[in-house]
Design a protein around this motif. Structure first.
Motif, PDB file in Angstrom:
ATOM      1  N   GLU A  86       0.851  -1.187   0.000  1.00 24.72           N
ATOM      2  CA  GLU A  86       0.000   0.000   0.000  1.00 24.72           C
ATOM      3  C   GLU A  86       0.883   1.231   0.000  1.00 24.72           C
ATOM      4  OE1 GLU A  86      -4.079  -1.196   2.264  1.00 24.72           O
ATOM      5  OE2 GLU A  86      -2.466  -0.392   3.478  1.00 24.72           O
ATOM      6  N   SER A  87       0.371   2.275  -0.613  1.00 25.51           N
ATOM      7  CA  SER A  87       1.095   3.533  -0.672  1.00 25.51           C
ATOM      8  C   SER A  87       0.124   4.666  -0.356  1.00 25.51           C
ATOM      9  CB  SER A  87       1.682   3.711  -2.074  1.00 25.51           C
ATOM     10  OG  SER A  87       2.320   4.945  -2.200  1.00 25.51           O
ATOM     11  N   THR A  88       0.556   5.577   0.482  1.00 22.69           N
ATOM     12  CA  THR A  88      -0.280   6.728   0.821  1.00 22.69           C
ATOM     13  C   THR A  88       0.264   7.952   0.109  1.00 22.69           C
ATOM     14  OG1 THR A  88      -0.736   5.773   2.980  1.00 22.69           O
ATOM     15  CG2 THR A  88      -1.202   8.113   2.718  1.00 22.69           C
ATOM     16  N   ARG A  89      -0.618   8.667  -0.535  1.00 26.53           N
ATOM     17  CA  ARG A  89      -0.268   9.892  -1.250  1.00 26.53           C
ATOM     18  C   ARG A  89      -1.270  10.973  -0.882  1.00 26.53           C
ATOM     19  NH1 ARG A  89       4.261   8.174  -2.157  1.00 26.53           N
ATOM     20  NH2 ARG A  89       4.779   6.972  -3.983  1.00 26.53           N
ATOM     21  N   SER A  91      -3.438  14.217  -2.302  1.00 25.02           N
ATOM     22  CA  SER A  91      -3.935  14.863  -3.506  1.00 25.02           C
ATOM     23  C   SER A  91      -5.013  15.855  -3.092  1.00 25.02           C
ATOM     24  CB  SER A  91      -4.519  13.805  -4.458  1.00 25.02           C
ATOM     25  OG  SER A  91      -5.053  14.428  -5.605  1.00 25.02           O
ATOM     26  N   GLY A  96      -4.749   9.692   0.519  1.00 25.56           N
ATOM     27  CA  GLY A  96      -5.425   8.549  -0.095  1.00 25.56           C
ATOM     28  C   GLY A  96      -4.466   7.378  -0.168  1.00 25.56           C
ATOM     29  N   THR A  97      -5.002   6.195  -0.053  1.00 26.33           N
ATOM     30  CA  THR A  97      -4.181   4.998  -0.087  1.00 26.33           C
ATOM     31  C   THR A  97      -4.487   4.205  -1.344  1.00 26.33           C
ATOM     32  OG1 THR A  97      -4.232   4.901   2.323  1.00 26.33           O
ATOM     33  CG2 THR A  97      -3.569   2.910   1.195  1.00 26.33           C
ATOM     34  N   THR A  98      -3.448   3.769  -2.003  1.00 27.09           N
ATOM     35  CA  THR A  98      -3.599   2.884  -3.155  1.00 27.09           C
ATOM     36  C   THR A  98      -2.791   1.622  -2.891  1.00 27.09           C
ATOM     37  OG1 THR A  98      -1.713   3.859  -4.304  1.00 27.09           O
ATOM     38  CG2 THR A  98      -3.882   4.785  -4.803  1.00 27.09           C
ATOM     39  N   SER A  99      -3.163   0.567  -3.547  1.00 27.14           N
ATOM     40  CA  SER A  99      -2.411  -0.677  -3.395  1.00 27.14           C
ATOM     41  C   SER A  99      -1.990  -1.174  -4.766  1.00 27.14           C
ATOM     42  CB  SER A  99      -3.243  -1.731  -2.665  1.00 27.14           C
ATOM     43  OG  SER A  99      -4.422  -2.022  -3.378  1.00 27.14           O
ATOM     44  N   ALA A 100      -0.926  -1.931  -4.768  1.00 24.34           N
ATOM     45  CA  ALA A 100      -0.425  -2.558  -5.989  1.00 24.34           C
ATOM     46  C   ALA A 100      -0.038  -3.987  -5.634  1.00 24.34           C
ATOM     47  CB  ALA A 100       0.784  -1.804  -6.527  1.00 24.34           C
ATOM     48  N   ARG A 110      -5.445  -8.820  -0.979  1.00 26.33           N
ATOM     49  CA  ARG A 110      -6.470  -8.013  -0.299  1.00 26.33           C
ATOM     50  C   ARG A 110      -7.083  -8.783   0.880  1.00 26.33           C
ATOM     51  NH1 ARG A 110     -11.904  -5.998  -3.047  1.00 26.33           N
ATOM     52  NH2 ARG A 110     -13.035  -5.550  -1.150  1.00 26.33           N
TER      53      ARG A 110
END
Length: 177
Positions: A86-89, A91, A96-100, A110
């Motif tokens: 997960e990565s928090t950025r 904007s 917001g958190t996104t996952s890859a 997940r």
């Protein structure tokens, strides 16, 4: 198509509950024709891009933590978790958190990640059904945290019926002596 016994739990417990015992035999929902694809779609994943073996690995890792926590179970879970991050950025001033994830590991990662969140927030609310022949797990949302069975209609009723039968037999034997 098999019908699952318990649905509507968190993604991680729903995944663990894709295995159950029926008449003394372990049933694997994910092994039934089209079942894995259905499970992926239920959670918003494209079955064409997901790997059912990754999903089974996540299920085994979660079950391992539930049934025999320790270094081996930790290693199994960490292996699954290593397939994503997960990565928090920020904007527009909002985080917001996104996952890859690695290809094919989206659903598996997940589910594993969701289980770690349960462990971090309310581990005491993760329960196995109290019926001795049941392997299903649930997240206890009752106000006082006293839920014992995955379903009152099935395992709860069977447990209470068996208790009543044993009590009746004991009383009958006591009357005969």
């Amino acid at each position: 198509m098999l019908e699952r016994l318990l649905v509507g739990e968190t993604i991680s417990l729903d995944l663990v509950n894709t295995e159950w015992i029926d008449r003394g035999e372990m049933v694997d929902f994910l092994a039934a024709d089209g079942a894995a694809e259905l499970w992926f779609r239920e959670y918003g994943f494209d079955p064409a891009t997901e790997d059912v073996e990754a999903l089974r690995a996540a299920r085994a890792a979660i079950r391992s933590l539930l049934e025999s926590p320790g270094p081996e179970a930790d290693a199994r879970m960490n292996d699954v978790l290593s397939h994503g991050y997960e990565s928090t950025r920020v904007s527009d001033g909002r985080p917001g958190t996104t996952s890859a994830t690695d290809p094919g590991w989206g659903a598996a990662w997940r589910a594993a990640r969701a289980f770690t969140e349960l462990l971090a927030t309310h581990p005491d609310r993760i329960r196995q059904c109290a019926h001795p022949d049941c392997v299903l797990y649930f997240y206890d949302t009752s106000r006082n945290g006293s839920r014992r069975w995955h379903s009152m209609e099935t395992c709860g009723a069977r447990t209470k019926s068996a208790r009543h039968y044993r009590r009746s037999v004991s009383e009958e034997k006591a009357k005969q002596h």
